[in-house]
Design an enzyme around this catalytic site. Structure first.
Site, PDB file in Angstrom:
ATOM      1  CB  ALA A  51      -0.998  -0.157   1.412  1.00  0.00           C
ATOM      2  CB  THR A  52       4.288   2.079   1.413  1.00  0.00           C
ATOM      3  OG1 THR A  52       3.787   1.745   2.762  1.00  0.00           O
ATOM      4  CG2 THR A  52       5.146   3.122   1.372  1.00  0.00           C
ATOM      5  CD  GLN A 159      -4.964   0.272   7.560  1.00  0.00           C
ATOM      6  OE1 GLN A 159      -3.922  -0.299   7.686  1.00  0.00           O
ATOM      7  NE2 GLN A 159      -5.279   1.515   6.806  1.00  0.00           N
ATOM      8  CB  SER A 179      -1.991  -3.508   2.119  1.00  0.00           C
ATOM      9  OG  SER A 179      -1.141  -4.230   2.659  1.00  0.00           O
ATOM     10  CG  HIS A 181       0.959  -6.975   5.297  1.00  0.00           C
ATOM     11  ND1 HIS A 181       1.823  -6.208   4.653  1.00  0.00           N
ATOM     12  CD2 HIS A 181       0.579  -6.411   6.273  1.00  0.00           C
ATOM     13  CE1 HIS A 181       1.667  -4.964   5.258  1.00  0.00           C
ATOM     14  NE2 HIS A 181       1.166  -4.871   6.321  1.00  0.00           N
ATOM     15  CB  THR A 219       9.709  -9.233 -12.705  1.00  0.00           C
ATOM     16  OG1 THR A 219      10.589  -9.100 -13.965  1.00  0.00           O
ATOM     17  CG2 THR A 219       9.213 -10.685 -13.271  1.00  0.00           C
ATOM     18  CB  CYS A 305      -2.081  -5.046  17.212  1.00  0.00           C
ATOM     19  SG  CYS A 305      -0.906  -3.976  16.196  1.00  0.00           S
TER      20      CYS A 305
END
Lengths: 381, 91
Positions: A51-52, A159, A179, A181, A219, A305
């Site tokens: 996402a960054t 998110q 994203s 993960h 790639t 978290c």
């Protein structure tokens, strides 16, 4: 994923042999899976490293492509660091950036947004679900405003995708960052949705072999793309089940903590939010001490978290949280694999540690004696 | 193909649970067990043979996924979580 790291190792961009075609078709299948989750066309999906990168690509890409006529960008103060930093870079390049403030509940003021849009505004970037406080911005309304004013709308949905229903057509989003993960896919992969009609043009960040329609040369990592695709498919199937469960666990955690400890504040809007991201402030307790005491929970069970930093979070400051409360806040993450036991353990431990820390705190003692802390002058000059 | 019989379904259910218990990682193990149970409970009243067959084939695919992932999980060492070290009622 694994077969593409072992038996099907072909380069997906090799068009001359069957070895490459296998990888290519796997990559295209993954592209379709991502597109289906957000109601897009597969041709509108670009694979990135996360996402960054997607955020960097959209913000810098759109701004630079349209810079001849449009020099203004709008974003919010509570965006992710990569959005804010991309905007800083653009400011150094001569663009004007407006950082919209948010209301006390973490949501932006739509009317203010509308008034901020100028004739030379090229892009509005507002994140769907905030990563620190979990609030959900009114994306559909923002999309409508941007469409009517002919401004491109980018949203960082890292998110949100796979957790709440998202459709790029109904939300009128032009660019969307995804994203890997965050939806239980592999790390190091993400995607960017780039609308084709009306077409959004972006200047690529990376130059090279012209992969991904020239928008992102390099790639494509087939195994990671395949992993992201499957994660999207599962997220789509499991969205309802996961959401019900995450809501149940979040309620359980909040209920347990709030019923045992007074002066706990939930940051962000209580209604417009994704339940899997909870941010609580425990008044009169130093966040760092609490984090230290809760370290085994966060580290070994992965259920809590917590984001630890000595500086109070800029997101909390943006929603107007007092300095002392911002210092005492903890973020709880609840996901697909969190269990009831982990929630109970975390809640119990939290309650016990907050009590212990408050017992030692002179501030807590003063509050119990009825002294208003705000009336105290801490410095002597 | 004829509709799957009750015995077939139950055998598959037991096999799914047995294989799910082999996940070394606490969170994946509990998730697999919970998800299998919930899915069978949710579909306990399904009568339509076509739907039954679809569900059964999905369960077979997922059984393969569970076996594969549990096997991969066992290749590497794992640390037990704090929640596990307590006396455990569920597993």
């Amino acid at each position: 994923m694994l077969p593409y790291q072992v038996n099907y190792y072909g380069n997906p961009h090799s068009r001359t042999h069957a070895y490459g075609w296998e990888s290519e078709s796997a990559m295209e299948r993954a592209r379709k899976q991502v597109a289906d989750l957000i109601g897009a066309d597969p041709r509108e999906i670009v694979f990135t490293s996360g996402a960054t990168e997607s955020n960097n690509m959209s913000i810098k890409g759109v701004a630079r492509f349209y810079k001849a006529k449009k020099k203004h960008i709008i974003t919010t103060q509570t965006e992710h660091k990569c959005v804010l930093d991309s905007c800083r870079v653009l400011e150094a390049e001569g663009f004007k950036v407006t950082y919209l403030p948010v209301k006390k509940n973490g949501l932006i003021d739509l009317q203010q947004l509308e008034e901020t849009i100028r004739s030379d505004t090229s892009l509005v970037s507002v994140m769907t679900v905030n990563n620190e406080i979990g609030v959900k911005q009114p994306i559909k309304e923002i999309g409508q405003i941007c469409r009517s004013k002919n401004v491109f709308f980018h949203t960082d949905a890292a998110q949100a995708v796979g957790k709440i229903p998202i459709n790029v057509s109904t939300l009128k989003v032009d660019l969307m960052s995804i994203s890997g993960h965050k939806i239980y896919g592999p790390k190091g992969v993400g995607a960017l949705y780039v609308r084709r009609r009306p077409r959004v043009r972006i200047e690529p960040l990376q130059s090279g072999g012209g992969q991904e329609r020239g928008l992102r040369s390099g790639t494509v990592p087939t195994p990671l793309a395949v992993g992201l695709g499957i994660a999207c498919e599962i997220a789509q199937q499991e969205m309802e089940y996961d959401h019900a469960r995450v809501s149940m666990l979040a309620d359980r955690l909040v209920q347990k903590i709030m019923s045992e400890i007074p002066d706990v504040v939930m940051n962000g809007d209580p209604e417009q939010r994704y339940p899997g991201c909870l941010n609580l402030s425990f008044a009169y307790v130093e966040g760092e001490s609490l984090l230290m005491a809760l370290k085994d929970v966060a580290l070994s069970s992965g259920s809590a978290c917590t984001s630890a930093s000595l500086e109070p979070s800029y997101v909390l400051r943006a929603i107007g949280t007092d300095e002392d409360l911002a210092h005492s806040s903890i973020r709880f993450g609840i996901g697909r694999f969190t269990t009831e036991e982990e929630v109970d353990y975390t809640a119990e431990k939290c309650i016990q540690q907050v009590h212990r820390l408050r017992e030692m705190s002179p501030l807590w003692e003063m509050v119990q004696e009825g002294i208003d802390l705000k009336s105290i002058k801490w410095t002597q000059h | 193909m004829a509709a799957p019989s009750r015995t077939q379904v139950l055998a598959l259910y037991r096999m799914l649970l047995r294989e799910s218990k082999k996940f070394p990682a606490y969170n994946y193990r509990t998730y697999a067990l919970r998800r299998v149970r919930d899915a069978f409970r949710e579909n306990r009243n399904v009568e339509d043979p076509k739907v039954l067959e679809q569900l059964l084939s999905k369960a077979c695919d997922n059984l393969a996924v569970i076996q594969r992932q549990a096997a991969i999980g066992k290749m590497y060492e794992i640390q037990r979580t704090v929640v596990e070290s307590k006396p455990n009622k569920f597993i």
